[in-house]
Scaffold this motif. Structure first.
Motif, PDB file in Angstrom:
ATOM      1  N   ALA A  26       6.565 -20.038 -80.946  1.00  0.00           N
ATOM      2  CA  ALA A  26       7.379 -19.234 -81.870  1.00  0.00           C
ATOM      3  C   ALA A  26       6.480 -18.500 -82.858  1.00  0.00           C
ATOM      4  N   MET A  27       5.420 -19.164 -83.282  1.00  0.00           N
ATOM      5  CA  MET A  27       4.440 -18.554 -84.177  1.00  0.00           C
ATOM      6  C   MET A  27       3.819 -17.322 -83.512  1.00  0.00           C
ATOM      7  N   GLY A  28       3.439 -17.464 -82.270  1.00  0.00           N
ATOM      8  CA  GLY A  28       2.867 -16.332 -81.525  1.00  0.00           C
ATOM      9  C   GLY A  28       3.836 -15.163 -81.418  1.00  0.00           C
ATOM     10  N   ARG A  29       5.099 -15.462 -81.174  1.00  0.00           N
ATOM     11  CA  ARG A  29       6.118 -14.405 -81.096  1.00  0.00           C
ATOM     12  C   ARG A  29       6.309 -13.719 -82.445  1.00  0.00           C
ATOM     13  N   ALA A  30       6.221 -14.518 -83.527  1.00  0.00           N
ATOM     14  CA  ALA A  30       6.413 -13.952 -84.866  1.00  0.00           C
ATOM     15  C   ALA A  30       5.254 -13.033 -85.248  1.00  0.00           C
ATOM     16  N   TYR A  31       4.055 -13.384 -84.830  1.00  0.00           N
ATOM     17  CA  TYR A  31       2.877 -12.547 -85.114  1.00  0.00           C
ATOM     18  C   TYR A  31       2.927 -11.231 -84.347  1.00  0.00           C
ATOM     19  N   ARG A  32       3.500 -11.263 -83.170  1.00  0.00           N
ATOM     20  CA  ARG A  32       3.388 -10.136 -82.238  1.00  0.00           C
ATOM     21  C   ARG A  32       3.738  -8.770 -82.848  1.00  0.00           C
ATOM     22  N   GLU A  37       0.902  -3.401 -84.692  1.00  0.00           N
ATOM     23  CA  GLU A  37       0.457  -2.257 -85.500  1.00  0.00           C
ATOM     24  C   GLU A  37      -1.069  -2.141 -85.492  1.00  0.00           C
ATOM     25  N   LEU A  38      -1.744  -3.273 -85.287  1.00  0.00           N
ATOM     26  CA  LEU A  38      -3.213  -3.268 -85.231  1.00  0.00           C
ATOM     27  C   LEU A  38      -3.698  -3.203 -83.789  1.00  0.00           C
ATOM     28  N   ASP A  39      -2.759  -3.177 -82.852  1.00  0.00           N
ATOM     29  CA  ASP A  39      -3.093  -3.217 -81.420  1.00  0.00           C
ATOM     30  C   ASP A  39      -3.950  -4.441 -81.083  1.00  0.00           C
ATOM     31  N   LEU A  40      -3.541  -5.597 -81.623  1.00  0.00           N
ATOM     32  CA  LEU A  40      -4.252  -6.856 -81.357  1.00  0.00           C
ATOM     33  C   LEU A  40      -3.259  -7.913 -80.880  1.00  0.00           C
ATOM     34  N   THR A  41      -3.718  -8.798 -80.012  1.00  0.00           N
ATOM     35  CA  THR A  41      -2.962 -10.014 -79.714  1.00  0.00           C
ATOM     36  C   THR A  41      -3.333 -11.054 -80.765  1.00  0.00           C
ATOM     37  N   LEU A  43      -4.791 -13.985 -80.396  1.00  0.00           N
ATOM     38  CA  LEU A  43      -6.142 -14.512 -80.237  1.00  0.00           C
ATOM     39  C   LEU A  43      -7.208 -13.466 -80.585  1.00  0.00           C
ATOM     40  N   GLN A  44      -6.924 -12.227 -80.258  1.00  0.00           N
ATOM     41  CA  GLN A  44      -7.846 -11.151 -80.646  1.00  0.00           C
ATOM     42  C   GLN A  44      -7.954 -11.068 -82.175  1.00  0.00           C
ATOM     43  N   TYR A  45      -6.823 -11.247 -82.838  1.00  0.00           N
ATOM     44  CA  TYR A  45      -6.787 -11.254 -84.312  1.00  0.00           C
ATOM     45  C   TYR A  45      -7.638 -12.387 -84.868  1.00  0.00           C
ATOM     46  N   ILE A  46      -7.543 -13.562 -84.238  1.00  0.00           N
ATOM     47  CA  ILE A  46      -8.345 -14.712 -84.671  1.00  0.00           C
ATOM     48  C   ILE A  46      -9.838 -14.414 -84.500  1.00  0.00           C
ATOM     49  N   VAL A  47     -10.195 -13.853 -83.356  1.00  0.00           N
ATOM     50  CA  VAL A  47     -11.603 -13.526 -83.117  1.00  0.00           C
ATOM     51  C   VAL A  47     -12.098 -12.496 -84.134  1.00  0.00           C
ATOM     52  N   MET A  48     -11.291 -11.484 -84.391  1.00  0.00           N
ATOM     53  CA  MET A  48     -11.678 -10.472 -85.380  1.00  0.00           C
ATOM     54  C   MET A  48     -11.837 -11.105 -86.760  1.00  0.00           C
ATOM     55  N   MET A  49     -10.975 -12.050 -87.077  1.00  0.00           N
ATOM     56  CA  MET A  49     -11.051 -12.720 -88.372  1.00  0.00           C
ATOM     57  C   MET A  49     -12.372 -13.456 -88.536  1.00  0.00           C
ATOM     58  N   VAL A  50     -12.803 -14.124 -87.470  1.00  0.00           N
ATOM     59  CA  VAL A  50     -14.090 -14.822 -87.511  1.00  0.00           C
ATOM     60  C   VAL A  50     -15.212 -13.798 -87.733  1.00  0.00           C
ATOM     61  N   LEU A  51     -15.111 -12.663 -87.054  1.00  0.00           N
ATOM     62  CA  LEU A  51     -16.156 -11.648 -87.180  1.00  0.00           C
ATOM     63  C   LEU A  51     -16.110 -10.966 -88.554  1.00  0.00           C
ATOM     64  N   TRP A  52     -14.921 -10.783 -89.102  1.00  0.00           N
ATOM     65  CA  TRP A  52     -14.832 -10.212 -90.455  1.00  0.00           C
ATOM     66  C   TRP A  52     -15.536 -11.130 -91.451  1.00  0.00           C
ATOM     67  N   GLN A  53     -15.480 -12.439 -91.172  1.00  0.00           N
ATOM     68  CA  GLN A  53     -16.108 -13.396 -92.081  1.00  0.00           C
ATOM     69  C   GLN A  53     -17.610 -13.523 -91.831  1.00  0.00           C
ATOM     70  N   TYR A  54     -18.009 -13.539 -90.545  1.00  0.00           N
ATOM     71  CA  TYR A  54     -19.419 -13.846 -90.245  1.00  0.00           C
ATOM     72  C   TYR A  54     -20.206 -12.662 -89.707  1.00  0.00           C
ATOM     73  N   SER A  55     -19.542 -11.557 -89.435  1.00  0.00           N
ATOM     74  CA  SER A  55     -20.182 -10.312 -88.983  1.00  0.00           C
ATOM     75  C   SER A  55     -20.768 -10.357 -87.580  1.00  0.00           C
ATOM     76  N   THR A  56     -21.529 -11.399 -87.291  1.00  0.00           N
ATOM     77  CA  THR A  56     -22.153 -11.488 -85.981  1.00  0.00           C
ATOM     78  C   THR A  56     -22.212 -12.941 -85.535  1.00  0.00           C
ATOM     79  N   MET A  57     -22.112 -13.136 -84.244  1.00  0.00           N
ATOM     80  CA  MET A  57     -21.963 -14.480 -83.714  1.00  0.00           C
ATOM     81  C   MET A  57     -22.080 -14.407 -82.199  1.00  0.00           C
TER      82      MET A  57
END
Lengths: 148, 148
Positions: A26-32, A37-41, A43-57
């Motif tokens: 249900a959480m996944g459906r609510a995020y969708r 609007e960002l053209d992200l799923t 999990l893609q959003y989670i990965v981007m969040m990690v990169l926004w925090q750490y820049s490179t990995m």
DNA sequence: TTAAGTTAAATTGTGCACAATAGAATTGCA
DNA sequence: TGCAATTCTATTGTGCACAATTTAACTTAA
């Protein structure tokens, strides 16, 4: 204690894990719609969040942070690369290692994402105490299941 | 109140939903070896559990009980039919309705499944209070997200 | 009574998750 | 030094989830 007549343990309403599973879906459906609007799923959003925090990995570091392996991450990262949000480059020091970094577009996307957490908090309609308790329960379960 | 310097909301450790998502994934991984003995996936196990309780049910009723639609259920039910655990029959009264029922083998599988809930409780290593609280949090979140 | 609507299930296409395996680079040790 | 073991990523194949659409059956109302 005598064991009196007892109904089966195999009923849906007794399944803690099924509640967890359904809430996660249900959480996944609510995020969708928010992430569309960002053209992200999600999990893609989670990965981007990690990169926004750490820049490179690299892929392994990323995977251990979000509890996923290359089987899931490799195709996902290729999709983010195709969208122009990240770069994928082999390390010079160790050719096995794939280094992920943000493009300028990928970095910029963070501004659009800033409003997402609050929008989700609204949808959840729960008190901060309830949410914190839920997070602690999930974190404890995750830790216990991973330590076996 | 003055708003002091504040770090981003977009960090992984603040994401309640990510804890939920990771715990749900870990749960699925923990079930896998237990259910492999029954030759079932987690969702197949959930569907069988509903049928062990209710014996017969159509796709729509099943879907509303487990919060999934025919896009997920139709192929899953075909796989359970191939394994000989269920029958799929169109209703005589309404040809649109697909009625799912247990075969004898499907009914028998319940005995083998009886030990699964306890095995999972062991893996979770949490007190009953913690588990009940987690379930209540998940159920509340699910209800709130579905009522929008 | 038939045309417009609604409903139930199936289909299609995309993107996870994950186990299992493969392949290539690196490390460690005899 | 060389080769076995390890490490990192990618690949393959299965099974979900879900949105969007399709198909067929049923219902309703003019």
């Amino acid at each position: 204690m005598t064991k009196t007549k007892q109904s089966s343990n195999l009923t849906l309403d007794k399944q803690i894990c099924f509640s967890l599973y359904s809430a996660s879906n249900a959480m996944g459906r609510a995020y969708r719609p928010l992430l569309k609007e960002l053209d992200l799923t999600y999990l893609q959003y989670i990965v981007m969040m990690v990169l926004w925090q750490y820049s490179t990995m690299n892929v392994k570091e990323l995977g251990s942070k979000i509890h996923l392996d290359s089987g899931t991450l490799t195709p996902l990262l290729k999709r983010l690369e195709t969208k122009g949000l990240i770069n994928r480059l082999r390390s010079k020091e160790d050719e096995r290692v794939m280094i992920i970094s943000l493009t300028l577009d990928g970095r910029d996307l963070q501004h659009q994402a800033e409003k997402v957490p609050n929008a989700m908090l609204c949808k959840a309609s729960m008190t901060m105490e309830q949410l914190v308790a839920l997070k602690q329960g999930c974190d404890l379960l995750l830790a216990n299941l991973n330590n076996q």
